[in-house]
Design a protein around this motif. Structure first.
Motif, PDB file in Angstrom:
ATOM      1  N   GLY A  82      67.438  70.400  51.892  1.00  0.00           N
ATOM      2  CA  GLY A  82      66.574  71.713  51.880  1.00  0.00           C
ATOM      3  C   GLY A  82      65.085  71.307  52.284  1.00  0.00           C
ATOM      4  N   PRO A  83      64.592  72.391  52.154  1.00  0.00           N
ATOM      5  CA  PRO A  83      62.945  72.258  52.229  1.00  0.00           C
ATOM      6  C   PRO A  83      62.427  71.394  50.970  1.00  0.00           C
ATOM      7  CG  PRO A  83      63.285  74.438  52.367  1.00  0.00           C
ATOM      8  CD  PRO A  83      64.914  73.754  51.884  1.00  0.00           C
ATOM      9  N   GLU A  84      61.244  70.508  51.037  1.00  0.00           N
ATOM     10  CA  GLU A  84      61.029  69.841  50.159  1.00  0.00           C
ATOM     11  C   GLU A  84      59.328  69.575  50.418  1.00  0.00           C
ATOM     12  OE1 GLU A  84      62.436  66.025  48.922  1.00  0.00           O
ATOM     13  OE2 GLU A  84      64.585  66.742  49.157  1.00  0.00           O
ATOM     14  N   TRP A  85      58.510  69.312  49.437  1.00  0.00           N
ATOM     15  CA  TRP A  85      57.266  68.912  49.734  1.00  0.00           C
ATOM     16  C   TRP A  85      57.235  67.453  50.019  1.00  0.00           C
ATOM     17  CZ3 TRP A  85      53.802  72.696  49.427  1.00  0.00           C
ATOM     18  CH2 TRP A  85      53.927  73.780  48.469  1.00  0.00           C
ATOM     19  N   ARG A  86      56.471  67.205  50.922  1.00  0.00           N
ATOM     20  CA  ARG A  86      56.235  65.763  51.293  1.00  0.00           C
ATOM     21  C   ARG A  86      55.968  64.918  50.250  1.00  0.00           C
ATOM     22  NH1 ARG A  86      56.393  62.670  55.806  1.00  0.00           N
ATOM     23  NH2 ARG A  86      56.518  64.238  57.438  1.00  0.00           N
ATOM     24  N   ALA A  87      56.604  63.717  50.053  1.00  0.00           N
ATOM     25  CA  ALA A  87      56.656  62.853  48.854  1.00  0.00           C
ATOM     26  C   ALA A  87      55.539  62.361  48.812  1.00  0.00           C
ATOM     27  CB  ALA A  87      57.825  62.119  48.506  1.00  0.00           C
ATOM     28  N   ILE A  88      54.733  62.210  47.706  1.00  0.00           N
ATOM     29  CA  ILE A  88      53.579  61.138  47.276  1.00  0.00           C
ATOM     30  C   ILE A  88      53.870  59.863  48.042  1.00  0.00           C
ATOM     31  CG2 ILE A  88      52.162  60.432  45.601  1.00  0.00           C
ATOM     32  CD1 ILE A  88      52.849  62.654  43.811  1.00  0.00           C
ATOM     33  N   THR A  89      52.920  59.316  48.936  1.00  0.00           N
ATOM     34  CA  THR A  89      53.171  57.929  49.503  1.00  0.00           C
ATOM     35  C   THR A  89      53.020  57.020  48.365  1.00  0.00           C
ATOM     36  OG1 THR A  89      51.954  59.079  51.022  1.00  0.00           O
ATOM     37  CG2 THR A  89      53.462  57.399  51.822  1.00  0.00           C
ATOM     38  N   GLN A  90      51.587  57.171  47.982  1.00  0.00           N
ATOM     39  CA  GLN A  90      51.093  56.110  46.906  1.00  0.00           C
ATOM     40  C   GLN A  90      50.847  56.863  45.545  1.00  0.00           C
ATOM     41  OE1 GLN A  90      48.313  53.815  48.471  1.00  0.00           O
ATOM     42  NE2 GLN A  90      47.761  52.644  46.460  1.00  0.00           N
ATOM     43  N   PRO A  91      52.018  56.430  44.784  1.00  0.00           N
ATOM     44  CA  PRO A  91      51.850  57.305  43.344  1.00  0.00           C
ATOM     45  C   PRO A  91      50.743  56.853  42.531  1.00  0.00           C
ATOM     46  CG  PRO A  91      54.151  56.394  43.608  1.00  0.00           C
ATOM     47  CD  PRO A  91      53.397  56.051  44.697  1.00  0.00           C
ATOM     48  N   TYR A  92      50.212  57.751  41.547  1.00  0.00           N
ATOM     49  CA  TYR A  92      49.109  56.790  40.689  1.00  0.00           C
ATOM     50  C   TYR A  92      49.448  57.596  39.407  1.00  0.00           C
ATOM     51  CZ  TYR A  92      46.472  61.293  41.696  1.00  0.00           C
ATOM     52  OH  TYR A  92      46.200  62.589  41.781  1.00  0.00           O
ATOM     53  N   THR A  93      48.639  57.272  38.438  1.00  0.00           N
ATOM     54  CA  THR A  93      48.845  57.697  36.963  1.00  0.00           C
ATOM     55  C   THR A  93      47.346  57.868  36.470  1.00  0.00           C
ATOM     56  OG1 THR A  93      48.947  55.510  36.115  1.00  0.00           O
ATOM     57  CG2 THR A  93      50.864  56.543  36.454  1.00  0.00           C
TER      58      THR A  93
ATOM     59  N   SER B  71      42.048  56.974  36.076  1.00  0.00           N
ATOM     60  CA  SER B  71      42.915  57.248  36.909  1.00  0.00           C
ATOM     61  C   SER B  71      43.479  55.527  37.554  1.00  0.00           C
ATOM     62  CB  SER B  71      42.542  57.945  38.354  1.00  0.00           C
ATOM     63  OG  SER B  71      42.812  57.156  39.359  1.00  0.00           O
ATOM     64  N   SER B  72      44.605  55.359  37.861  1.00  0.00           N
ATOM     65  CA  SER B  72      45.096  54.008  38.101  1.00  0.00           C
ATOM     66  C   SER B  72      44.608  53.626  39.436  1.00  0.00           C
ATOM     67  CB  SER B  72      46.709  53.957  38.070  1.00  0.00           C
ATOM     68  OG  SER B  72      47.252  54.663  39.019  1.00  0.00           O
ATOM     69  N   LEU B  73      44.287  54.771  40.328  1.00  0.00           N
ATOM     70  CA  LEU B  73      44.184  54.497  41.622  1.00  0.00           C
ATOM     71  C   LEU B  73      42.790  54.156  41.885  1.00  0.00           C
ATOM     72  CD1 LEU B  73      46.181  54.561  43.943  1.00  0.00           C
ATOM     73  CD2 LEU B  73      45.261  56.955  44.545  1.00  0.00           C
ATOM     74  N   SER B  74      41.772  54.541  41.365  1.00  0.00           N
ATOM     75  CA  SER B  74      40.359  54.319  41.574  1.00  0.00           C
ATOM     76  C   SER B  74      39.794  53.468  40.277  1.00  0.00           C
ATOM     77  CB  SER B  74      39.510  55.776  41.784  1.00  0.00           C
ATOM     78  OG  SER B  74      39.615  56.452  40.514  1.00  0.00           O
ATOM     79  N   GLY B  75      40.638  53.642  39.174  1.00  0.00           N
ATOM     80  CA  GLY B  75      39.823  52.924  38.117  1.00  0.00           C
ATOM     81  C   GLY B  75      38.816  53.362  37.681  1.00  0.00           C
ATOM     82  N   ILE B  76      38.294  54.963  37.961  1.00  0.00           N
ATOM     83  CA  ILE B  76      37.102  55.433  37.745  1.00  0.00           C
ATOM     84  C   ILE B  76      37.669  55.976  36.277  1.00  0.00           C
ATOM     85  CG2 ILE B  76      35.673  57.329  38.021  1.00  0.00           C
ATOM     86  CD1 ILE B  76      35.848  57.146  41.008  1.00  0.00           C
ATOM     87  N   GLN B  77      36.695  55.991  35.352  1.00  0.00           N
ATOM     88  CA  GLN B  77      36.877  56.648  33.828  1.00  0.00           C
ATOM     89  C   GLN B  77      35.837  57.583  33.787  1.00  0.00           C
ATOM     90  OE1 GLN B  77      37.327  54.011  30.466  1.00  0.00           O
ATOM     91  NE2 GLN B  77      35.778  55.436  29.296  1.00  0.00           N
ATOM     92  N   VAL B  78      36.445  58.939  33.545  1.00  0.00           N
ATOM     93  CA  VAL B  78      35.387  60.148  33.318  1.00  0.00           C
ATOM     94  C   VAL B  78      35.603  60.485  31.908  1.00  0.00           C
ATOM     95  CG1 VAL B  78      35.417  60.614  35.787  1.00  0.00           C
ATOM     96  CG2 VAL B  78      37.153  61.582  34.437  1.00  0.00           C
ATOM     97  N   SER B  79      34.545  61.213  31.481  1.00  0.00           N
ATOM     98  CA  SER B  79      34.628  61.611  30.007  1.00  0.00           C
ATOM     99  C   SER B  79      34.784  63.359  30.410  1.00  0.00           C
ATOM    100  CB  SER B  79      33.459  61.519  28.975  1.00  0.00           C
ATOM    101  OG  SER B  79      33.526  61.906  28.056  1.00  0.00           O
ATOM    102  N   ARG B  80      35.747  63.894  29.717  1.00  0.00           N
ATOM    103  CA  ARG B  80      36.125  65.301  29.688  1.00  0.00           C
ATOM    104  C   ARG B  80      36.281  65.932  28.513  1.00  0.00           C
ATOM    105  NH1 ARG B  80      33.833  64.683  34.022  1.00  0.00           N
ATOM    106  NH2 ARG B  80      34.755  64.542  36.075  1.00  0.00           N
TER     107      ARG B  80
END
Lengths: 510, 510
Positions: B156-167, B192-201
Motif C-alpha cells: 500500500g502507500p508508504e513514505w519513500r524510505a530513507i536512502t541513507q540512514p543516520y543516527t 549526528s553520525s552523518l555530519s559528525g557535528i556535535q551540538v549542545s542542547r
C-alpha cells in the motif's frame, strides 16, 4: 496385616539381625551389677520444638524465667508419670524397679549420700534415676542386653564408631483401615539396608518408639518426629511431608553409634510378627536400663576426668547450642517466609507480567499485516513461558525449600533436647562438688567418695562423647542440607536464565 | 558557549548537511501554489501521556466523555494559541499567514465549500489548517523547502524510505550556567553520525523543537520528550533517565522518513552558531507549511483512493491503537511494580536470608573444633554471596527494567499522538462525504469537487503511509525492547544460578 508385609528376603530372623548389629562392636562392655529404683518418667519430648527459646540453665539455679517454664514443664511430666505408672499397673507388670518410688526407705545409703539428695524430687536428674545412679550402690535385677563403649581418641572421648553402617528407607505411605473400616490410618513401610526386612509402621508406633528412646537415652538428644497432626492428616502433601521427616528421623537414628544399636529400635525395625511385636513392646517398657541406669550399659575409659575442664567444655557446648537454637529458628522462619513468597507474590508477579505481555500480543494480533507476525508469536511465547516460570516458583518452593525446612525442623528439635543433657550433667557435677566437700569433712567413706566420682565421670564421659558426636553431625547435617538446597536453587535460576535467553533469541530473530 | 562546542570535524556547514539529507530522496515533490491562512496552533503535545485512555472519537461525534476531555484539552490549546500568537507578535513578525484568523473574509470560496465549514472552530481539523487545506484554493506565499513523497508498494502507500540512514547520540549531560551562575541548566551533546557535528542542547531546546514538529507534522505522531521535571532535576539518576529518553526520542526521529528530513530538526542537529540558531528559529516559527499546509510538501500517487476501504483501514488502525494503549499501560505499570519489588522486597529477602545464614555461620564459629571449619567458611561465603545477589536485584532493576520502562514510556506517548491523526482524517472524510452530496446536488462545481476529493486523498495517503510506518516501527520497537530486556534478565538469572552452583560445590567439598 500390619505386620505381615515382610519382603521375600525378610526371612532373616529379627534376633539374628539384633545379634548382627551387636556384633558390630567389640563389646568390651563393663557390666554393672548395681540395681536401683528407677522412675520410668520420660523426658519432656524433644518433639516439642515449637515453643520458646531452649533453656540451658541448671536445675540448681532457676531464675524467674526458668521457674515459669518449669512449672508448665512439670505439669507435663506429672501427666507423663501418671500415664506411665498407669500403663505399668494396667499391664499387671508392677515390678519393683518401675513401680517403687525413689524414696529413702528403698535405698540402703550412708548419711552423706542421703544428705546429697536433691530437694527437688521433680528435677530431671532425680526423676530419670540419674541421682540414684550416681549415689546408690544397689544391684540391678537383670543383665543389660545392649552394650556401648566410649573410647579416647586425640579429639577426646567418643562413642565407638559404627563398624558396619546401614540405612533405612521410609516409603509408601498408604491409607489402611481396621475394625472393618471403622478406623483408618496411614502405614509406612520401613526397610533396613542391612537385613532387607520391610516392616509396616504407623505414626503411633514411631511415637511409642520415640518415647521409649527418650526415656532410655537420657544423655542423647533424640531427633523429633513430625508434629502430631489431627486435621487433614490424609492429605497427600501432609503425608509426603510427614514421610520426609520420618525419613530424616530414621537417618539420624541409623547414624548414631548408640541409637543404631538400640534394642527397642532393632525390634521396631525387624519385627514382622504381631505376637512378637507385642511381647517385644512389653519387654522394652520393662527395661531397667533406662535413664541413669543406661550408664550401666556403657564402658568408659578408666582414666579419671578433670572436672573443671569438663565443665568448661560443656559450658562451651551450651553456648553453641544456645546460639544455634537462635540461628536455626531465624533461618527456619526466613526459609518459611521465602517459601510463602515464592509460591505467592513471586509467582503471581511473573504471571501478572505474563498477562501484560499476553495483552501486548493480543493487541499486536489485531494488526493483521504480516510484518509483525513473528513479533506477535514471540510475545505470545513469552507470555506462555513467563506463566510457566511463575508456576516453577511454586514448584521450586516445594522441591527446594521443603526439604531444607524439614532438615531445619529436625535439627531444631534435636537442639531442643540438648539442654536436658547439659542440665543433667550440671546436676551430676554439683553432686561431685558436694561429694568432695563431704569427703573432706569425713562424712562419706573414701571408697564411697571414689565410687561417686567414678559414676559422675561415667556421666561426663557419656556427655563428652555425645557432644563430640553432635558437633560432627552438625557439620555433616548442614553440609548436606545447604549443599542440596543450593544445588537445586542453582538449577532453578539456571533454568529461568535459559528460558529467558531462548525468548531473547526469539525476538532477535523475529 | 552553548553553541561553540562543535567537534573539530564539525566544520561541515549546516546548510551542506541539510542539502545532503534532502538529496537522500529523489525529490519529485509536487509544489502546490495554493496559500491559505494557517493558524499556528500546535496540537496538544503528545508528551502528555500520563492521563486517561487515549480518545479516538471523531470531532464530529463527541460523546459525553469526549466533551469532558475536550474541554480540558481546549483550555490547553487556547493557552497554546495565546502563547504562539504572543510569540509572533513579540517577534514583530505578524505575517499574514500566521496572525490572520481563518475567518471567511480571507478565503475566496464558493457557497458549497463555505457551507462545508466546520461549526466547531476550535477542532483540531480547523485550527491546524487542515480544513483550509481541503476546502480552499488560495496560494501559498513561499515555496516549500522540505519535500516528501508517498509511493505505492505491494503493502500500500508508504513514505519513500530513507536512502541513507543516520543516527544521533545524546550524551554527556553536563551542568552549565549563565548570567554569572545565576541560572544553571543541563546541556546535552547531540552528535549526528552523518555530519559528525556535535551540538549542545538544553531540554528547553528539545521542547521548542518538539512544539515546532508537533505543529508542522499534524499526521505524524511525534514521540514524547521526557517529562518536565522541576524538583531534583540536577540529580544524577534523573539526568541519566532524561538522557535515555532523549536518546530514544532522537532515535525515533532519525528513523522516520519524514521527520529525519525535517528542516527544523536539521537546524537543531547542525547549528553551532548562536546567530544562525536564532535566525533559524525565527524561520521555523514562520514556516507556512505546517498543519494542513504540510501536505503541500508531499507528493502523493495520482491514483485516487477507495474512501470506504480507507475508512475501514483507519478504523482497524484505531482499534490497534486503542488496544495497544491499554496493553502498554498495563505493561508499564507491571514493569514499574516489578522494578519496585526487585529493588525492595526481593532484594531484602535475599539479604535477610544472608543474615540468617551469617547467623548460622556465627554459631558454627563458636565451636572451635577444627571438624566444621570448612562448613563454617562455606556458610560465611554463602551469606556474603546472598547479600551480593540481593544487591544485584536492585542493579538488575536499574539495568534491565529502566530501559524497558523508558521504551514503554516513549511508545505510550507515541500512541497518545495517534488519535489526533485519526480524528483529523475522520473530519477530512466527512468533508469528502459532504462534498459528494453537494456535488450531486450541483452545489459545487465538478472541478471544485474533484479538487476537494484529491485534497482529501492527499490526507488519506499521508495517513495510510504513516499507519504503515507505525505498524512497522511497532514491530521493530517491541522486537528491540523485549529482546534487550529478556537478554539482560537471562544474564541476571544465569548469574544467580552460577553463583549458587559455586556455593553448592563449596558445601559438597566441605
Amino acid at each position: 496385616m500390619l505386620f505381615a508385609r515382610a519382603r521375600s528376603s525378610s526371612s532373616v530372623d529379627p534376633e539374628t539381625f539384633r545379634l548382627h548389629i551387636c556384633s558390630l562392636h567389640d563389646a568390651r562392655t563393663s557390666v554393672h551389677d548395681d540395681a536401683s529404683a528407677v522412675q520410668s518418667i520420660t523426658r519432656s519430648q524433644s518433639r516439642a520444638t515449637s515453643g520458646s527459646r531452649t533453656d540451658l540453665s541448671t536445675d540448681e539455679e532457676p531464675d524467674s524465667k526458668v521457674k515459669h517454664q518449669q512449672s508448665s514443664r512439670s505439669a507435663k511430666v506429672k501427666k507423663s508419670v501418671r500415664e506411665t505408672l498407669g500403663n505399668a499397673a494396667s499391664a499387671g507388670q508392677g515390678t519393683v524397679s518401675r513401680s517403687r518410688s525413689a524414696g529413702p526407705e528403698t535405698i540402703a545409703a550412708k548419711q552423706g549420700t542421703i544428705r546429697m539428695k536433691n530437694i527437688n524430687r521433680f528435677s530431671n536428674f532425680v526423676k530419670s534415676g540419674m541421682e540414684a545412679f550416681v549415689l546408690s550402690s544397689t544391684k540391678m535385677t537383670t543383665k543389660p542386653e545392649e552394650r556401648h563403649e566410649i573410647i579416647l581418641t586425640d579429639k577426646g572421648p567418643e562413642w565407638r564408631a559404627i563398624t558396619q553402617p546401614y540405612t533405612c528407607i521410609v516409603d509408601k505411605p498408604k491409607k489402611e483401615s481396621k475394625l472393618k473400616g471403622l478406623k483408618s490410618f496411614i502405614a509406612y513401610s520401613v526397610t533396613s539396608s542391612l537385613s532387607g526386612i520391610q516392616v509396616s509402621r504407623r505414626y503411633k508406633h514411631f511415637d511409642w518408639l520415640h518415647e521409649q528412646m527418650s526415656a532410655k537415652y537420657l544423655l542423647i538428644p533424640i531427633p523429633p518426629l513430625p508434629e502430631k497432626q489431627v486435621a487433614g492428616r490424609y492429605e497427600e502433601d501432609l503425608i509426603e511431608h510427614r514421610k520426609n521427616i520420618l525419613q530424616i528421623w530414621v537417618n539420624k537414628v541409623c547414624r548414631h553409634p548408640v541409637l543404631s544399636k538400640s534394642d527397642v529400635w532393632i525390634h521396631f525395625l525387624t519385627c514382622t510378627d504381631e505376637k512378637q511385636w507385642k511381647s517385644g513392646k512389653r519387654k522394652a517398657e520393662k527395661d531397667e536400663y533406662i535413664g541413669g541406669n543406661f550408664l550401666h550399659c556403657v564402658t568408659v575409659p578408666a582414666q579419671s576426668l578433670d572436672s573443671n575442664r569438663v565443665e568448661h567444655q560443656v559450658e562451651g557446648f551450651s553456648r553453641v547450642v544456645r546460639s544455634l537454637d537462635d540461628s536455626v529458628r531465624v533461618m527456619y522462619d526466613r526459609v518459611t517466609e521465602t517459601h510463602k513468597r515464592m509460591a505467592g507474590p513471586y509467582r503471581s508477579n511473573w504471571q501478572k507480567m505474563a498477562a501484560a505481555i499476553a495483552g501486548l500480543g493480543h493487541s499486536f494480533e489485531l494488526d493483521s499485516s504480516p510484518t509483525n507476525q513473528s513479533v506477535t508469536a514471540a510475545l505470545k511465547e513469552t507470555a506462555h513461558i513467563f506463566h510457566k516460570i511463575g508456576d516453577e516458583h511454586e514448584e521450586s518452593a516445594k522441591r527446594d525449600l521443603d526439604p531444607l525446612l524439614d532438615c531445619l525442623y529436625s535439627y531444631k528439635g534435636l537442639l531442643a533436647g540438648m539442654p536436658d543433657m547439659v542440665n543433667v550433667h550440671k546436676s551430676a557435677m554439683s553432686k561431685l562438688r558436694e561429694n568432695e566437700r563431704l569427703s573432706m569433712e569425713g562424712k562419706v567413706s573414701s571408697a564411697e567418695a571414689e565410687r561417686i566420682r567414678s559414676r559422675v565421670d561415667a556421666v561426663s564421659y557419656a556427655v563428652l562423647a555425645e557432644m563430640e558426636f553432635q558437633h560432627r553431625e552438625r557439620g555433616e547435617d548442614f553440609k548436606q542440607m545447604m549443599g542440596a538446597y543450593l544445588e537445586k536453587q542453582a538449577a532453578f535460576y539456571d533454568g529461568i536464565g535459559k528460558q529467558l535467553a531462548a525468548l531473547a533469541t526469539l525476538f532477535k530473530n523475529a
